[in-house]
Design a protein around this motif. Sequence first.
Motif, mmCIF file in Angstrom:
data_model
loop_
_atom_site.group_PDB
_atom_site.id
_atom_site.type_symbol
_atom_site.label_atom_id
_atom_site.label_comp_id
_atom_site.label_asym_id
_atom_site.label_seq_id
_atom_site.Cartn_x
_atom_site.Cartn_y
_atom_site.Cartn_z
ATOM 1 N N ALA A 1 5.057 -13.425 9.704
ATOM 2 C CA ALA A 1 4.540 -14.053 10.923
ATOM 3 C C ALA A 1 4.138 -13.006 11.960
ATOM 4 C CB ALA A 1 5.589 -14.995 11.505
ATOM 5 N N GLU A 2 4.905 -11.920 12.037
ATOM 6 C CA GLU A 2 4.581 -10.855 12.989
ATOM 7 C C GLU A 2 3.287 -10.137 12.602
ATOM 8 O OE1 GLU A 2 6.708 -6.951 15.076
ATOM 9 O OE2 GLU A 2 7.778 -8.121 13.568
ATOM 10 N N LEU A 3 3.099 -9.920 11.292
ATOM 11 C CA LEU A 3 1.858 -9.295 10.833
ATOM 12 C C LEU A 3 0.652 -10.135 11.239
ATOM 13 C CD1 LEU A 3 2.839 -8.098 7.231
ATOM 14 C CD2 LEU A 3 2.259 -6.634 9.169
ATOM 15 N N GLN A 4 0.772 -11.439 11.091
ATOM 16 C CA GLN A 4 -0.343 -12.313 11.453
ATOM 17 C C GLN A 4 -0.558 -12.340 12.958
ATOM 18 O OE1 GLN A 4 -1.536 -16.412 9.725
ATOM 19 N NE2 GLN A 4 -0.146 -16.918 11.388
ATOM 20 N N ALA A 5 0.528 -12.377 13.728
ATOM 21 C CA ALA A 5 0.403 -12.483 15.180
ATOM 22 C C ALA A 5 -0.204 -11.217 15.795
ATOM 23 C CB ALA A 5 1.768 -12.771 15.796
ATOM 24 N N LYS A 6 0.242 -10.063 15.317
ATOM 25 C CA LYS A 6 -0.220 -8.801 15.918
ATOM 26 C C LYS A 6 -1.546 -8.317 15.333
ATOM 27 C CE LYS A 6 4.300 -7.067 17.332
ATOM 28 N NZ LYS A 6 5.267 -5.939 17.247
ATOM 29 N N ALA A 7 -1.766 -8.572 14.044
ATOM 30 C CA ALA A 7 -3.013 -8.169 13.370
ATOM 31 C C ALA A 7 -3.345 -6.701 13.630
ATOM 32 C CB ALA A 7 -4.165 -9.066 13.806
ATOM 33 N N GLN A 8 -2.335 -5.849 13.573
ATOM 34 C CA GLN A 8 -2.531 -4.429 13.842
ATOM 35 C C GLN A 8 -2.734 -3.648 12.542
ATOM 36 O OE1 GLN A 8 0.953 -3.310 16.061
ATOM 37 N NE2 GLN A 8 0.090 -3.978 18.007
ATOM 38 N N ALA A 9 -3.566 -2.632 12.625
ATOM 39 C CA ALA A 9 -3.765 -1.754 11.476
ATOM 40 C C ALA A 9 -2.546 -0.853 11.296
ATOM 41 C CB ALA A 9 -5.021 -0.918 11.665
ATOM 42 N N MET A 10 -2.263 -0.496 10.034
ATOM 43 C CA MET A 10 -1.143 0.396 9.713
ATOM 44 C C MET A 10 -1.662 1.612 8.959
ATOM 45 S SD MET A 10 1.973 -2.097 8.475
ATOM 46 C CE MET A 10 1.013 -3.039 7.299
ATOM 47 N N ASP A 11 -1.048 2.743 9.219
ATOM 48 C CA ASP A 11 -1.424 3.902 8.415
ATOM 49 C C ASP A 11 -0.741 3.797 7.048
ATOM 50 O OD1 ASP A 11 1.226 4.804 8.689
ATOM 51 O OD2 ASP A 11 0.732 6.126 10.343
ATOM 52 N N GLN A 12 -1.072 4.717 6.180
ATOM 53 C CA GLN A 12 -0.591 4.654 4.802
ATOM 54 C C GLN A 12 0.936 4.708 4.727
ATOM 55 O OE1 GLN A 12 -2.623 7.494 2.386
ATOM 56 N NE2 GLN A 12 -1.698 6.819 0.460
ATOM 57 N N ARG A 13 1.541 5.565 5.541
ATOM 58 C CA ARG A 13 2.991 5.710 5.532
ATOM 59 C C ARG A 13 3.675 4.411 5.994
ATOM 60 N NH1 ARG A 13 6.523 10.020 5.740
ATOM 61 N NH2 ARG A 13 4.761 11.466 5.850
ATOM 62 N N ALA A 14 3.154 3.785 7.051
ATOM 63 C CA ALA A 14 3.757 2.557 7.568
ATOM 64 C C ALA A 14 3.640 1.416 6.564
ATOM 65 C CB ALA A 14 3.109 2.170 8.891
ATOM 66 N N LEU A 15 2.498 1.327 5.882
ATOM 67 C CA LEU A 15 2.312 0.273 4.889
ATOM 68 C C LEU A 15 3.274 0.460 3.719
ATOM 69 C CD1 LEU A 15 0.859 -2.163 3.746
ATOM 70 C CD2 LEU A 15 -0.941 -0.629 2.911
ATOM 71 N N LEU A 16 3.402 1.690 3.244
ATOM 72 C CA LEU A 16 4.338 1.961 2.144
ATOM 73 C C LEU A 16 5.776 1.649 2.554
ATOM 74 C CD1 LEU A 16 2.847 5.238 0.649
ATOM 75 C CD2 LEU A 16 3.209 3.082 -0.576
ATOM 76 N N TRP A 17 6.127 1.969 3.794
ATOM 77 C CA TRP A 17 7.484 1.670 4.271
ATOM 78 C C TRP A 17 7.740 0.159 4.279
ATOM 79 C CZ3 TRP A 17 12.175 3.350 4.998
ATOM 80 C CH2 TRP A 17 13.040 2.635 5.839
ATOM 81 N N ALA A 18 6.755 -0.610 4.761
ATOM 82 C CA ALA A 18 6.918 -2.066 4.800
ATOM 83 C C ALA A 18 7.097 -2.630 3.397
ATOM 84 C CB ALA A 18 5.714 -2.713 5.482
ATOM 85 N N LEU A 19 6.314 -2.142 2.453
ATOM 86 C CA LEU A 19 6.406 -2.653 1.083
ATOM 87 C C LEU A 19 7.704 -2.232 0.401
ATOM 88 C CD1 LEU A 19 2.733 -2.029 -0.054
ATOM 89 C CD2 LEU A 19 3.793 -4.228 0.437
ATOM 90 N N ARG A 20 8.140 -1.006 0.650
ATOM 91 C CA ARG A 20 9.339 -0.498 -0.021
ATOM 92 C C ARG A 20 10.625 -0.953 0.656
ATOM 93 N NH1 ARG A 20 9.334 4.762 1.060
ATOM 94 N NH2 ARG A 20 11.080 5.140 -0.372
ATOM 95 N N HIS A 21 10.535 -1.363 1.909
ATOM 96 C CA HIS A 21 11.737 -1.749 2.660
ATOM 97 C C HIS A 21 11.773 -3.259 2.903
ATOM 98 C CE1 HIS A 21 14.107 -2.299 6.436
ATOM 99 N NE2 HIS A 21 14.943 -1.541 5.769
ATOM 100 N N THR A 22 10.946 -3.742 3.809
ATOM 101 C CA THR A 22 10.977 -5.168 4.172
ATOM 102 C C THR A 22 10.658 -6.065 2.982
ATOM 103 O OG1 THR A 22 10.250 -4.567 6.396
ATOM 104 C CG2 THR A 22 10.077 -6.886 5.775
ATOM 105 N N PHE A 23 9.634 -5.698 2.196
ATOM 106 C CA PHE A 23 9.179 -6.562 1.105
ATOM 107 C C PHE A 23 9.585 -6.019 -0.268
ATOM 108 C CE2 PHE A 23 5.957 -7.149 4.556
ATOM 109 C CZ PHE A 23 6.301 -8.461 4.878
ATOM 110 N N ARG A 24 10.669 -5.280 -0.313
ATOM 111 C CA ARG A 24 11.082 -4.626 -1.561
ATOM 112 C C ARG A 24 11.278 -5.625 -2.699
ATOM 113 N NH1 ARG A 24 16.936 -1.940 -2.271
ATOM 114 N NH2 ARG A 24 17.411 -4.169 -2.312
ATOM 115 N N ASP A 25 11.884 -6.784 -2.386
ATOM 116 C CA ASP A 25 12.186 -7.776 -3.426
ATOM 117 C C ASP A 25 11.101 -8.838 -3.558
ATOM 118 O OD1 ASP A 25 14.679 -6.543 -3.947
ATOM 119 O OD2 ASP A 25 15.585 -7.614 -2.254
#
Length: 258
Positions: free
Chosen positions: A107-131
């Motif tokens: 929901a936060e990704l949709q609300a903010k609609a902000q671009a992420m650099d490569q490191r931030a995107l990898l962190w989100a996938l490996r941490h928040t969305f790991r499972d």
Amino acid sequence: MLNDLLEAIVKLANRANAPTGIVRKRGEDYFVRNENGKIVTLEGEPPIANKTAFSVADIVSMCIVEDGGHRELVYSRRGVVSLRNGTDHRERDTLHLMPSPQMQAVAELQAKAQAMDQRALLWALRHTFRDCLGKAGNLVDSLRKMQWTASSTTDAAVFRGKQSYGSAIASEVKGIENVPEYVTLQIPMFAAYFRSVQDVEFILDPDEGTKTFKFLPVPGAIESAWAGAEDDLGAAIHANLRTQGAESVAVYFGEPES
């Protein structure tokens, strides 16, 4: 003047017949004293008992206690409420549900609609969305191997992975061909007490100029996921009612009126 006098007499008569001043309260019975000093008992509605459930089975069990009164279950993405109105009591028991950390992040990704650099995107996938990556293939490895480079060119064409800058410089992304444009994550919808996992589709759009990514749920994906979760919750309620032989209990979708 006579009318004023008559009106005053009527008011005094009404006041004499009405109980005044609460002496004390026991449960929902009110003891009041009228103008003659006599204690009068006024009977109120029975109190509402509130309990908290920690599973669908719990809230169904709370609802089906036989007491001769009306029973119903009302559910939504916020939880399940059991309402029981007996002859001498009212009960409102609740299974509280909250969005999971992963769903809050979506929901936060949709609300903010902000671009992420490569490191931030990898962190989100490996941490928040790991499972949540069961349907995402080798997305994390593909993103790790991506490289942003700049080279001289006179090609003015614009396409995914290569964007022209005037007629002199182009920014290129090596490895972009291995990164999908759309990604499906399997998101757990609730933080606790009930498990429902729903597919949420994202668009993954690299910006070669800023070396960042837009990673956003596609339009309608969040509401579709919530609808699926509410369907799962309703099905679980009906399944528990069948198991406990209480199919006659009314089940409603929405928010209880009281």
